[in-house]
Design a protein around this motif. Sequence first.
Motif, short mmCIF file in Angstrom:
data_model
loop_
_atom_site.label_atom_id
_atom_site.label_comp_id
_atom_site.label_asym_id
_atom_site.label_seq_id
_atom_site.Cartn_x
_atom_site.Cartn_y
_atom_site.Cartn_z
N TRP A 107 -7.18 -3.37 -1.67
CA TRP A 107 -5.93 -3.95 -1.53
C TRP A 107 -4.88 -4.34 -0.88
N GLN A 108 -4.60 -4.72 0.41
CA GLN A 108 -3.38 -4.49 1.00
C GLN A 108 -2.37 -5.27 1.30
N TYR A 109 -1.16 -4.85 1.17
CA TYR A 109 0.42 -5.91 0.96
C TYR A 109 0.66 -6.00 2.71
N VAL A 110 0.90 -6.98 2.91
CA VAL A 110 0.57 -6.85 4.56
C VAL A 110 2.24 -7.99 4.37
N GLY A 111 2.82 -8.02 4.00
CA GLY A 111 4.13 -9.11 3.60
C GLY A 111 5.26 -8.71 4.71
N ASP A 112 5.83 -7.39 4.52
CA ASP A 112 6.18 -6.81 5.49
C ASP A 112 6.19 -7.19 7.51
N ASP A 113 4.94 -7.16 7.21
CA ASP A 113 4.54 -6.97 8.96
C ASP A 113 4.23 -8.48 9.18
N VAL A 114 4.58 -9.51 8.62
CA VAL A 114 4.12 -11.08 8.96
C VAL A 114 5.53 -11.54 8.69
#
Length: 212
Positions: free
Chosen positions: A84-91
């Motif tokens: 899994w990966q969190y990308v919320g700060d990158d969009v």
Amino acid sequence: IDREDIVLLLSTRIVPNKQAEIAGDLCRAVAASRNRYAGKPVDAERSVSDTTRVRLVLAGRPERAFLEYRDAVFSHYEELGIDWQYVGDDVFPFRDAEASRFSLYPDTYAAADFGLYPTRWEGFGNQLLEIAASRLPAAVFEYPVFTEDIAPLGFRTVSLGSAVETPDGPSGLRRLPEAGLQAAADEIWTLLTAPGRRAEITERNFELAAAH
């Protein structure tokens, strides 16, 4: 994310009513079933193999009031051992490709194979419209507005049911019954490995969203 990976996208905010923990359980169940579908096509360029990874991508941000919930969810993912990966700060709310700024919609959806919507209540459900507009199949927890106003229009989704098990421990994380979780994982693989059927369903959902 490698080209051959299967990407399950959770694009909602990471707050308790979205039940992000269920996305992790579903990812685990889908990954555990991978070998049963080895050799089957996903699209014109990909087939399921023993190197295919099932990855959960979280693109929505948490809210300050629910950081403990976010931490509990992320710890749950680690305990599950999923990719899994969190990308919320990158969009971002908008796209500026020259500055390498990419948008939640539609950019993250373009990288996904399946949209997850395990939320237990919504005023309507904007992310469900984004999934339909992106022509992705969806796995949906049957929250009240969905069952009363959306499903009767004819939308076709993978059902995550409408009930969760009583939370255990202090985290308050909810769980789907195991039988329902496995049934949903099997249905997800059935659609992932039937490109023609998947296209038929997602095109119909797109048309319904546009019409209504």
